[in-house]
Design a protein around this motif. Sequence first.
Motif, mmCIF file in Angstrom:
data_model
loop_
_atom_site.group_PDB
_atom_site.id
_atom_site.type_symbol
_atom_site.label_atom_id
_atom_site.label_comp_id
_atom_site.label_asym_id
_atom_site.label_seq_id
_atom_site.Cartn_x
_atom_site.Cartn_y
_atom_site.Cartn_z
ATOM 1 N N TRP A 1 0.833 -1.195 0.000
ATOM 2 C CA TRP A 1 0.000 0.000 0.000
ATOM 3 C C TRP A 1 0.874 1.254 0.000
ATOM 4 N N PRO A 2 0.368 2.332 -0.579
ATOM 5 C CA PRO A 2 1.093 3.607 -0.478
ATOM 6 C C PRO A 2 0.976 4.174 0.944
ATOM 7 N N ASP A 3 1.931 5.030 1.295
ATOM 8 C CA ASP A 3 1.917 5.646 2.621
ATOM 9 C C ASP A 3 0.577 6.314 2.917
ATOM 10 N N SER A 4 -0.001 6.974 1.932
ATOM 11 C CA SER A 4 -1.261 7.705 2.163
ATOM 12 C C SER A 4 -2.374 6.778 2.639
ATOM 13 N N ARG A 5 -2.427 5.589 2.109
ATOM 14 C CA ARG A 5 -3.470 4.635 2.519
ATOM 15 C C ARG A 5 -3.224 4.139 3.940
ATOM 16 N N ARG A 6 -1.955 3.863 4.262
ATOM 17 C CA ARG A 6 -1.628 3.398 5.609
ATOM 18 C C ARG A 6 -1.854 4.490 6.654
ATOM 19 N N THR A 7 -1.414 5.705 6.333
ATOM 20 C CA THR A 7 -1.549 6.782 7.327
ATOM 21 C C THR A 7 -3.010 7.092 7.609
ATOM 22 N N ALA A 8 -3.870 6.908 6.623
ATOM 23 C CA ALA A 8 -5.299 7.153 6.834
ATOM 24 C C ALA A 8 -5.884 6.210 7.879
ATOM 25 N N LEU A 9 -5.268 5.059 8.061
ATOM 26 C CA LEU A 9 -5.756 4.053 9.008
ATOM 27 C C LEU A 9 -4.930 3.996 10.294
ATOM 28 N N SER A 10 -4.008 4.922 10.450
ATOM 29 C CA SER A 10 -3.064 4.883 11.576
ATOM 30 C C SER A 10 -3.451 5.843 12.690
ATOM 31 N N ASP A 11 -3.083 5.456 13.895
ATOM 32 C CA ASP A 11 -3.284 6.308 15.062
ATOM 33 C C ASP A 11 -2.130 7.291 15.234
ATOM 34 N N TYR A 12 -0.947 6.887 14.791
ATOM 35 C CA TYR A 12 0.254 7.701 14.922
ATOM 36 C C TYR A 12 1.038 7.608 13.616
ATOM 37 N N VAL A 13 1.750 8.700 13.280
ATOM 38 C CA VAL A 13 2.584 8.710 12.079
ATOM 39 C C VAL A 13 3.933 9.343 12.422
ATOM 40 N N VAL A 14 4.987 8.686 11.989
ATOM 41 C CA VAL A 14 6.346 9.197 12.116
ATOM 42 C C VAL A 14 6.898 9.341 10.701
ATOM 43 N N VAL A 15 7.544 10.461 10.433
ATOM 44 C CA VAL A 15 8.123 10.723 9.112
ATOM 45 C C VAL A 15 9.629 10.507 9.184
ATOM 46 N N SER A 16 10.130 9.582 8.366
ATOM 47 C CA SER A 16 11.555 9.246 8.348
ATOM 48 C C SER A 16 12.137 9.665 7.003
ATOM 49 N N ASP A 17 12.457 10.954 6.883
ATOM 50 C CA ASP A 17 12.890 11.479 5.588
ATOM 51 C C ASP A 17 14.158 12.318 5.646
ATOM 52 N N PHE A 18 14.870 12.280 6.737
ATOM 53 C CA PHE A 18 16.096 13.048 6.958
ATOM 54 C C PHE A 18 15.846 14.553 7.123
ATOM 55 N N ARG A 19 14.604 14.997 7.003
ATOM 56 C CA ARG A 19 14.284 16.411 7.225
ATOM 57 C C ARG A 19 13.582 16.604 8.556
ATOM 58 N N HIS A 20 12.842 15.601 8.994
ATOM 59 C CA HIS A 20 12.118 15.647 10.269
ATOM 60 C C HIS A 20 12.888 14.796 11.272
ATOM 61 N N PRO A 21 13.412 15.383 12.331
ATOM 62 C CA PRO A 21 14.169 14.590 13.317
ATOM 63 C C PRO A 21 13.324 13.444 13.884
ATOM 64 N N LEU A 22 13.884 12.260 13.861
ATOM 65 C CA LEU A 22 13.151 11.063 14.298
ATOM 66 C C LEU A 22 12.932 10.985 15.801
ATOM 67 N N LEU A 23 13.968 11.234 16.573
ATOM 68 C CA LEU A 23 13.880 11.032 18.012
ATOM 69 C C LEU A 23 12.717 11.790 18.655
ATOM 70 N N PRO A 24 12.511 13.079 18.361
ATOM 71 C CA PRO A 24 11.372 13.766 18.977
ATOM 72 C C PRO A 24 10.022 13.164 18.559
ATOM 73 N N GLN A 25 9.925 12.732 17.302
ATOM 74 C CA GLN A 25 8.677 12.126 16.841
ATOM 75 C C GLN A 25 8.396 10.817 17.574
ATOM 76 N N VAL A 26 9.420 9.980 17.680
ATOM 77 C CA VAL A 26 9.254 8.688 18.347
ATOM 78 C C VAL A 26 8.932 8.900 19.819
ATOM 79 N N TYR A 27 9.618 9.818 20.446
ATOM 80 C CA TYR A 27 9.354 10.056 21.866
ATOM 81 C C TYR A 27 7.933 10.579 22.073
ATOM 82 N N GLU A 28 7.456 11.429 21.196
ATOM 83 C CA GLU A 28 6.080 11.934 21.301
ATOM 84 C C GLU A 28 5.075 10.787 21.171
#
Length: 176
Positions: free
Chosen positions: A140-167
């Motif tokens: 599935w594309p990300d858009s389909r999965r995120t529509a069904l998700s309670d939480y989303v983390v973006v792993s793209d080297f532009r959004h720091p991962l650690l703060p997202q995961v901790y949140e």
Amino acid sequence: MFAALGIAVYDADTRTKRLYDMDSQLLESLVDLLGDGLVRDGRLDRQYMAARIFSDKELLTEVESLVYPKVREDFEAWRTRADGPFVIMESAVYLEKPLLAGMADKVLTVTCPEETRVERVMLRSPMSRQQVVERIHNQWPDSRRTALSDYVVVSDFRHPLLPQVYEVYVKMKEDI
């Protein structure tokens, strides 16, 4: 990162590969379905299996009908031994597979640009770019999965991962 926060993480891909080595009944059923070429030196030849199932959706579905119930059983047994406020099952295809449905109370999706995904897979796997892209396009594309998700983390080297995961970690603990 969740493991570093003390959360037990079930890596479905790694555990499935372990099941291929440890569950002789599963391996025998897969050989019956895919042929004797599936086993090389007493072990499942994952490249052979991938070549067969990723070009034949019907065969892929038949393999999944054998494998996913075993994964589900393995996860349930693992979960009873896991400590912590909650557990994580890491699976790239959890939402897509009805045989895995209903195992999670909450769903976290990690998104990533396709090119970055391709590069990451090619760094850890001998697969060609074409093979990686074919597998990604079977999911599935990300858009389909995120529509069904309670939480989303973006792993793209532009959004720091650690703060997202901790949140997400804090929210998951609150949701218990």
